[in-house]
Design a protein around this motif. Structure first.
Motif, mmCIF file in Angstrom:
data_model
loop_
_atom_site.group_PDB
_atom_site.id
_atom_site.type_symbol
_atom_site.label_atom_id
_atom_site.label_comp_id
_atom_site.label_asym_id
_atom_site.label_seq_id
_atom_site.Cartn_x
_atom_site.Cartn_y
_atom_site.Cartn_z
ATOM 1 N N ILE A 129 1.120 -1.135 0.288
ATOM 2 C CA ILE A 129 -0.276 0.403 -0.184
ATOM 3 C C ILE A 129 0.879 1.285 0.040
ATOM 4 O O ILE A 129 1.716 1.437 0.795
ATOM 5 C CB ILE A 129 -0.783 -0.030 1.083
ATOM 6 N N VAL A 130 0.504 2.343 -1.020
ATOM 7 C CA VAL A 130 1.272 3.423 -1.285
ATOM 8 C C VAL A 130 0.452 4.242 -0.682
ATOM 9 O O VAL A 130 -0.801 4.949 -1.325
ATOM 10 C CB VAL A 130 1.520 3.747 -2.176
ATOM 11 N N PHE A 131 0.844 5.159 0.317
ATOM 12 C CA PHE A 131 -0.137 6.017 0.948
ATOM 13 C C PHE A 131 0.165 7.702 0.887
ATOM 14 O O PHE A 131 1.349 7.872 1.436
ATOM 15 C CB PHE A 131 -0.329 6.475 2.179
ATOM 16 N N TYR A 132 -0.271 8.538 -0.645
ATOM 17 C CA TYR A 132 0.160 10.018 -0.680
ATOM 18 C C TYR A 132 -0.899 10.885 -0.118
ATOM 19 O O TYR A 132 -1.681 10.488 0.595
ATOM 20 C CB TYR A 132 -0.843 10.401 -1.988
ATOM 21 N N LEU A 133 0.044 11.274 1.526
ATOM 22 C CA LEU A 133 -0.298 11.926 3.096
ATOM 23 C C LEU A 133 -1.588 12.940 2.632
ATOM 24 O O LEU A 133 -0.550 13.534 1.345
ATOM 25 C CB LEU A 133 0.043 12.261 3.526
ATOM 26 N N GLY A 134 -2.434 13.669 3.058
ATOM 27 C CA GLY A 134 -2.905 15.288 2.925
ATOM 28 C C GLY A 134 -2.852 15.578 4.488
ATOM 29 O O GLY A 134 -2.464 15.283 5.553
ATOM 30 N N ASN A 135 -4.071 17.131 4.648
ATOM 31 C CA ASN A 135 -4.179 16.980 5.696
ATOM 32 C C ASN A 135 -5.248 16.490 6.618
ATOM 33 O O ASN A 135 -5.670 15.505 5.901
ATOM 34 C CB ASN A 135 -4.485 18.477 5.500
ATOM 35 N N LEU A 136 -4.715 15.997 7.902
ATOM 36 C CA LEU A 136 -5.389 15.271 8.742
ATOM 37 C C LEU A 136 -6.564 15.910 9.459
ATOM 38 O O LEU A 136 -6.508 16.993 9.496
ATOM 39 C CB LEU A 136 -4.613 14.577 10.069
ATOM 40 N N ASP A 137 -7.865 14.676 9.088
ATOM 41 C CA ASP A 137 -9.113 15.252 10.080
ATOM 42 C C ASP A 137 -9.319 13.984 10.822
ATOM 43 O O ASP A 137 -8.886 13.616 11.144
ATOM 44 C CB ASP A 137 -9.776 15.736 9.030
ATOM 45 N N ASP A 138 -10.514 14.150 11.259
ATOM 46 C CA ASP A 138 -11.182 13.385 12.107
ATOM 47 C C ASP A 138 -11.597 12.053 11.140
ATOM 48 O O ASP A 138 -11.472 11.159 12.582
ATOM 49 C CB ASP A 138 -13.048 14.131 13.030
ATOM 50 N N GLU A 139 -11.948 12.217 10.544
ATOM 51 C CA GLU A 139 -12.126 10.584 9.515
ATOM 52 C C GLU A 139 -11.035 10.322 8.753
ATOM 53 O O GLU A 139 -11.196 9.482 9.117
ATOM 54 C CB GLU A 139 -13.398 11.559 8.337
ATOM 55 N N TYR A 140 -10.109 11.313 8.819
ATOM 56 C CA TYR A 140 -8.639 11.254 7.967
ATOM 57 C C TYR A 140 -7.964 9.833 9.118
ATOM 58 O O TYR A 140 -7.836 9.162 9.024
ATOM 59 C CB TYR A 140 -8.518 11.917 8.076
#
Length: 258
Positions: free
Chosen positions: A50-61
């Motif tokens: 699994i390659v995860f390209y990250l973004g801004n964190l929020d509660d759902e994230y």
């Protein structure tokens, strides 16, 4: 080798498209999904990496990160994180470093990313079914432990030190679980002979011992095996210890590669 790779990202940005294009050019099949638990669960059986390209964190994230951690641990998935340094640090609050195979902070070298993916996929493929030689003069114990380990590993059983030496003359197991106390040729004698033979001297050997008192354990460890396991250990403890051994070895290989 399973050539599928799950590519998780919020949207299909220029960089995500570039990564997918380079993966495809290297013979892989990137499967793009959103960072949602439902999507990850739907495709969890499709790929080992699994390659995860990250973004801004929020509660759902963050809920997704916890779910992803559980998936990786339960299904033995390899996880690569791509993001800026802050994003990677934030993710590691929810996914321990021991679960993350590799991290790439932006900006990163695309060629190195693909090279690391090649290495991870090859290593993972080689480790699908590790081979274990189980040596013990107690046939009942042998059959029991083989039953415990066979769902994850290819296990060969022999009932004497002489048989063990004959086996490794033609085979190279990934691990030897060796009874410490055996008649005729004892565990320490077998270990000594293995370490004196250049072709097989680097095969990991873990002693199986029926004695857990300090004096006995120190005596076992003085022979410098790769570890020891008590024969009285419960099934989950013994299997977990073998799993941990191979996981530590995998992580060491990755560190050596870098």
């Amino acid at each position: 080798m399973n050539k599928n790779i799950l590519m998780i990202s919020e949207g299909n940005t220029f960089m995500v498209s570039a990564i997918e294009k380079n993966l495809a050019a290297s013979g892989y099949n990137p499967i793009h999904i959103a960072p949602q638990m439902s999507d990850i669960n739907e495709h969890r059986a499709d790929a080992d990496l699994i390659v995860f390209y990250l973004g801004n964190l929020d509660d759902e994230y963050t809920k997704t990160l916890v779910f992803l951690k559980d998936i990786c641990m339960q299904d033995d998935k390899q996880l690569v994180l791509i993001g800026n340094e802050v994003e990677i640090e934030q993710v590691e609050e929810y996914i321990p470093k021991t679960v993350v195979t590799a991290s790439f902070a932006r900006p990163f070298d695309m060629k190195k990313l693909i090279a690391d993916v090649d290495f991870i996929m090859q290593t993972n493929d080689n480790e699908k079914k590790k081979t274990i030689l189980l040596v013990d003069d107690d046939s009942t114990f042998l059959k029991m432990v083989k039953g415990w380990l066979s769902s994850k590993y290819r296990v060969t059983i022999v009932t004497s030190g002489a048989q063990a030496l004959m086996y490794i003359a033609d085979n190279t197991p990934d691990l030897i679980l060796l009874d410490y106390e055996m008649p005729v040729t004892s565990g320490p004698q077998v270990l000594e002979m293995i370490r004196s033979e250049t072709r097989v001297d680097d095969i990991p050997v873990i002693f199986l011992t029926g004695k857990g008192d300090r004096e006995s354990v120190m005596k076992v460890l003085s022979l410098k095996p790769d570890g020891y396991l008590l024969k009285s250990m419960a099934r989950d403890k013994l299997v977990g210890a073998v799993d941990e051994f191979f996981e530590k070895k995998r992580l060491q290989q990755l560190n050596d590669f870098h």
